[in-house]
Motif scaffolding. Structure first.
Motif, PDB file in Angstrom:
ATOM      1  N   THR A 185      38.091  27.624  45.950  1.00 18.57           N
ATOM      2  CA  THR A 185      37.665  26.379  46.607  1.00 18.57           C
ATOM      3  C   THR A 185      36.338  25.876  46.042  1.00 18.57           C
ATOM      4  OG1 THR A 185      38.511  27.441  48.588  1.00 18.57           O
ATOM      5  CG2 THR A 185      37.471  25.319  48.904  1.00 18.57           C
ATOM      6  N   ARG A 186      35.391  26.791  45.838  1.00 20.18           N
ATOM      7  CA  ARG A 186      34.038  26.361  45.452  1.00 20.18           C
ATOM      8  C   ARG A 186      33.856  26.217  43.943  1.00 20.18           C
ATOM      9  NH1 ARG A 186      32.328  23.803  49.295  1.00 20.18           N
ATOM     10  NH2 ARG A 186      30.204  23.873  48.475  1.00 20.18           N
ATOM     11  N   ILE A 187      34.669  26.977  43.146  1.00 20.06           N
ATOM     12  CA  ILE A 187      34.471  26.915  41.682  1.00 20.06           C
ATOM     13  C   ILE A 187      35.768  26.539  40.950  1.00 20.06           C
ATOM     14  CG2 ILE A 187      33.316  28.019  39.727  1.00 20.06           C
ATOM     15  CD1 ILE A 187      32.375  30.261  41.560  1.00 20.06           C
ATOM     16  N   GLY A 188      36.894  27.166  41.341  1.00 17.88           N
ATOM     17  CA  GLY A 188      38.175  26.843  40.692  1.00 17.88           C
ATOM     18  C   GLY A 188      38.586  27.843  39.623  1.00 17.88           C
ATOM     19  N   ILE A 189      38.144  29.098  39.769  1.00 13.84           N
ATOM     20  CA  ILE A 189      38.458  30.128  38.763  1.00 13.84           C
ATOM     21  C   ILE A 189      39.357  31.208  39.376  1.00 13.84           C
ATOM     22  CG2 ILE A 189      37.486  31.866  37.176  1.00 13.84           C
ATOM     23  CD1 ILE A 189      34.858  30.241  37.196  1.00 13.84           C
ATOM     24  N   LYS A 190      40.390  31.602  38.599  1.00 13.67           N
ATOM     25  CA  LYS A 190      41.280  32.702  39.021  1.00 13.67           C
ATOM     26  C   LYS A 190      40.975  33.969  38.231  1.00 13.67           C
ATOM     27  CE  LYS A 190      44.757  31.863  41.965  1.00 13.67           C
ATOM     28  NZ  LYS A 190      44.618  32.574  43.224  1.00 13.67           N
ATOM     29  N   THR A 191      40.877  33.789  36.897  1.00 14.76           N
ATOM     30  CA  THR A 191      40.649  34.948  36.017  1.00 14.76           C
ATOM     31  C   THR A 191      39.639  34.584  34.941  1.00 14.76           C
ATOM     32  OG1 THR A 191      42.477  34.209  34.631  1.00 14.76           O
ATOM     33  CG2 THR A 191      42.980  35.927  36.234  1.00 14.76           C
ATOM     34  N   GLN A 193      33.256  23.630  31.204  1.00 18.24           N
ATOM     35  CA  GLN A 193      33.975  24.196  32.353  1.00 18.24           C
ATOM     36  C   GLN A 193      33.048  25.110  33.165  1.00 18.24           C
ATOM     37  OE1 GLN A 193      37.830  23.596  32.382  1.00 18.24           O
ATOM     38  NE2 GLN A 193      36.846  21.922  31.289  1.00 18.24           N
ATOM     39  N   ALA A 194      32.244  24.499  34.054  1.00 15.22           N
ATOM     40  CA  ALA A 194      31.347  25.309  34.882  1.00 15.22           C
ATOM     41  C   ALA A 194      31.849  25.387  36.316  1.00 15.22           C
ATOM     42  CB  ALA A 194      29.938  24.743  34.864  1.00 15.22           C
ATOM     43  N   ASN A 195      32.417  24.286  36.779  1.00 13.20           N
ATOM     44  CA  ASN A 195      32.854  24.209  38.168  1.00 13.20           C
ATOM     45  C   ASN A 195      33.835  23.042  38.271  1.00 13.20           C
ATOM     46  OD1 ASN A 195      32.987  23.527  40.996  1.00 13.20           O
ATOM     47  ND2 ASN A 195      31.178  24.813  41.299  1.00 13.20           N
ATOM     48  N   ILE A 232      39.246  26.148  33.108  1.00 14.88           N
ATOM     49  CA  ILE A 232      38.355  26.950  33.947  1.00 14.88           C
ATOM     50  C   ILE A 232      39.111  27.986  34.774  1.00 14.88           C
ATOM     51  CG2 ILE A 232      38.257  25.187  35.799  1.00 14.88           C
ATOM     52  CD1 ILE A 232      35.300  26.109  36.205  1.00 14.88           C
ATOM     53  N   GLU A 233      40.311  27.605  35.249  1.00  7.92           N
ATOM     54  CA  GLU A 233      41.038  28.527  36.135  1.00  7.92           C
ATOM     55  C   GLU A 233      41.361  29.842  35.415  1.00  7.92           C
ATOM     56  OE1 GLU A 233      44.076  26.769  38.534  1.00  7.92           O
ATOM     57  OE2 GLU A 233      45.146  28.665  38.737  1.00  7.92           O
ATOM     58  N   LYS A 234      41.698  29.748  34.122  1.00  7.74           N
ATOM     59  CA  LYS A 234      42.105  30.940  33.374  1.00  7.74           C
ATOM     60  C   LYS A 234      40.934  31.669  32.718  1.00  7.74           C
ATOM     61  CE  LYS A 234      44.805  28.542  30.733  1.00  7.74           C
ATOM     62  NZ  LYS A 234      45.704  28.110  29.667  1.00  7.74           N
ATOM     63  N   PHE A 235      39.950  30.889  32.218  1.00  5.48           N
ATOM     64  CA  PHE A 235      38.908  31.493  31.369  1.00  5.48           C
ATOM     65  C   PHE A 235      37.528  31.529  32.019  1.00  5.48           C
ATOM     66  CE2 PHE A 235      41.436  29.292  27.731  1.00  5.48           C
ATOM     67  CZ  PHE A 235      42.456  30.216  27.837  1.00  5.48           C
ATOM     68  N   GLY A 236      37.316  30.824  33.141  1.00  6.62           N
ATOM     69  CA  GLY A 236      35.981  30.727  33.735  1.00  6.62           C
ATOM     70  C   GLY A 236      35.043  29.954  32.810  1.00  6.62           C
ATOM     71  N   ASN A 237      33.750  30.176  33.006  1.00  4.49           N
ATOM     72  CA  ASN A 237      32.746  29.479  32.202  1.00  4.49           C
ATOM     73  C   ASN A 237      32.392  30.363  31.004  1.00  4.49           C
ATOM     74  OD1 ASN A 237      30.456  28.340  31.114  1.00  4.49           O
ATOM     75  ND2 ASN A 237      29.424  27.997  33.071  1.00  4.49           N
ATOM     76  N   THR A 238      32.867  29.958  29.842  1.00  6.56           N
ATOM     77  CA  THR A 238      32.574  30.723  28.618  1.00  6.56           C
ATOM     78  C   THR A 238      31.409  30.084  27.846  1.00  6.56           C
ATOM     79  OG1 THR A 238      34.325  29.512  27.489  1.00  6.56           O
ATOM     80  CG2 THR A 238      34.926  31.677  28.363  1.00  6.56           C
ATOM     81  N   THR A 239      30.566  29.350  28.560  1.00  4.37           N
ATOM     82  CA  THR A 239      29.315  28.768  28.027  1.00  4.37           C
ATOM     83  C   THR A 239      29.578  27.941  26.750  1.00  4.37           C
ATOM     84  OG1 THR A 239      28.130  30.475  29.206  1.00  4.37           O
ATOM     85  CG2 THR A 239      26.890  29.394  27.495  1.00  4.37           C
ATOM     86  N   ALA A 240      29.127  28.389  25.579  1.00  7.41           N
ATOM     87  CA  ALA A 240      29.286  27.558  24.369  1.00  7.41           C
ATOM     88  C   ALA A 240      30.729  27.512  23.864  1.00  7.41           C
ATOM     89  CB  ALA A 240      28.370  28.062  23.266  1.00  7.41           C
TER      90      ALA A 240
END
Ligand code: UT7
Length: 328
Positions: free
Chosen positions: A38-44, A256-258, A280-288
């Motif tokens: 809900t707050r970020i949108g990340i699963k894995t 892809q931060a949020n 974002i849902e699959k990889f999260g925040n991978t920064t650069a």
């Protein structure tokens, strides 16, 4: 003489096979799949495991795929830029380590740190080298082992980040495609909200800094969130409007931060959800690495002449937007 522009002529990527799920995290800290979704949108998020493995190993795999796809040989590379906040070590540069591991000899190589805006800063920089006419094959890689600087006792930051790498090849063209416009900014006043407290020259590593967990990401989420929405949207809209890009046909490749930040930026730009690239849902925040990973996944859907706005916000603070016309 026609103007030389930089075009992306290929994309490669690498995601290490191991995953951290929301269920894994909820065993480490007081959190839940429901809160994170809900707050970020990340699963894995992916995690690079293995003794002695670092960011250069991710970069190497992404560039190997890039070489294979584009038929590029290591000896043809003039310049390699590695965008990262998680270098293998403070020095030498991860770019030099990566070149060595790939057999790239005598290329101009350096690291670039602009937080989550790293790939945009790198794309702007790489383009200038191509536009000079001297550099013909430039490898730009965004690579991060973010899990090496995440505190897995901190529920506020541990769900966010993941490991991965994405690399593009840039070459010259005289066609009206490639990197066409940009608006890149920074404001160091924001550094207090997002940084690593120790391990640099201000506060070298000591037993005390380790005990105080100061070698992990420190983030004041709400402050970063507000800046990110406002600044990413401002620059993306500015670049879109001054080039008369049609929001109905333009793609958005946002950092892809949020998911809530991405939605807000897409709405300000008037871009339909179906044209907003997401991983974002699959990889999260991978920064650069978030933006080259998006281009890698969307590559089969993109057509020559497609307009793409790349937009990011990150530590520094740094932010900005680039207009890219896809070239193949
Ligand atoms: O990529 C570089 C740039 N970085 C960003 O763009 C990140 C920007 N910031 C964000 O994405 C969000 O601020 C976060 C995802 C970091 C945090 O979300 P938030 O909606 O701003 O949450 P919050 O920090 O305001 O915390 C709300 C509540 C707090 O509890 P109380 O004080 O209301 O009781 C937190 O303690 O949520 C709590 N909380 C959690 N609860 C369950 C914080 N983290 C968690 C968690 N699980 N993982």
């Amino acid at each position: 003489m026609s103007q030389i522009r930089a075009v992306i002529t290929g994309v490669g990527a690498y995601l290490p096979p191991d995953l951290i799920t929301n269920e894994d995290l909820s065993r480490l800290v007081d959190t839940s799949d429901e809160w994170i979704m809900t707050r970020i949108g990340i699963k894995t998020r992916h995690v690079l495991k293995g003794e002695g493995k670092g960011t250069s190993d991710l970069a190497v795999e992404a560039i190997k795929e890039l070489f294979e796809k584009t038929g590029t040989k290591p000896e043809e590379v003039d310049l390699l830029i590695c965008c990262t906040v998680t270098p293998d070590m403070l020095f030498p540069s991860t770019a030099c380590v990566t070149c060595d591991k790939l057999g790239i000899r005598n290329a101009f190589a350096f690291d670039l740190n602009a937080g989550c805006s790293g790939f945009l800063y790198g794309l702007s920089t790489a383009s200038k080298f191509i536009e000079s006419g001297k550099y013909k094959k430039v490898v730009l890689v965004g690579a991060e082992k973010m899990t090496s600087i995440v505190d897995y006792t901190d529920r506020a930051t541990s769900p966010i980040f993941g490991d991965g790498a994405g690399a593009v090849l840039l070459e010259p063209t005289t066609e009206n495609v490639g990197v066409l416009d940009e608006e890149l900014k920074s404001d160091g006043v924001g550094r207090i909200h997002l940084h690593m407290k120790a391990g640099g020259s201000v506060k070298p590593s000591t037993h005390e800094t380790i005990d105080a967990r100061e070698h992990y990401i420190y983030q004041e989420g709400q402050a970063v969130f507000k800046w990110a929405v406002a600044k990413m949207a401002d620059t993306a809209v500015e670049v879109m409007e001054r080039n008369n890009l049609d929001p109905n046909t333009t793609w958005l490749a946002p950092h892809q931060a949020n998911l809530r930040i991405i939605d807000a930026v897409g709405q300000r730009m008037g871009i339909d959800n179906s044209r907003v690239m997401l991983n974002i849902e699959k990889f999260g925040n991978t920064t650069a690495a978030t933006i080259p990973l998006l281009l890698w996944e969307w590559e089969p859907k993109l057509k020559k002449g497609d307009d793409i706005i790349l937009a990011a916000f990150g530590a520094g603070f740094t932010w900005g937007a680039i207009w890219l016309k896809w070239a193949y």
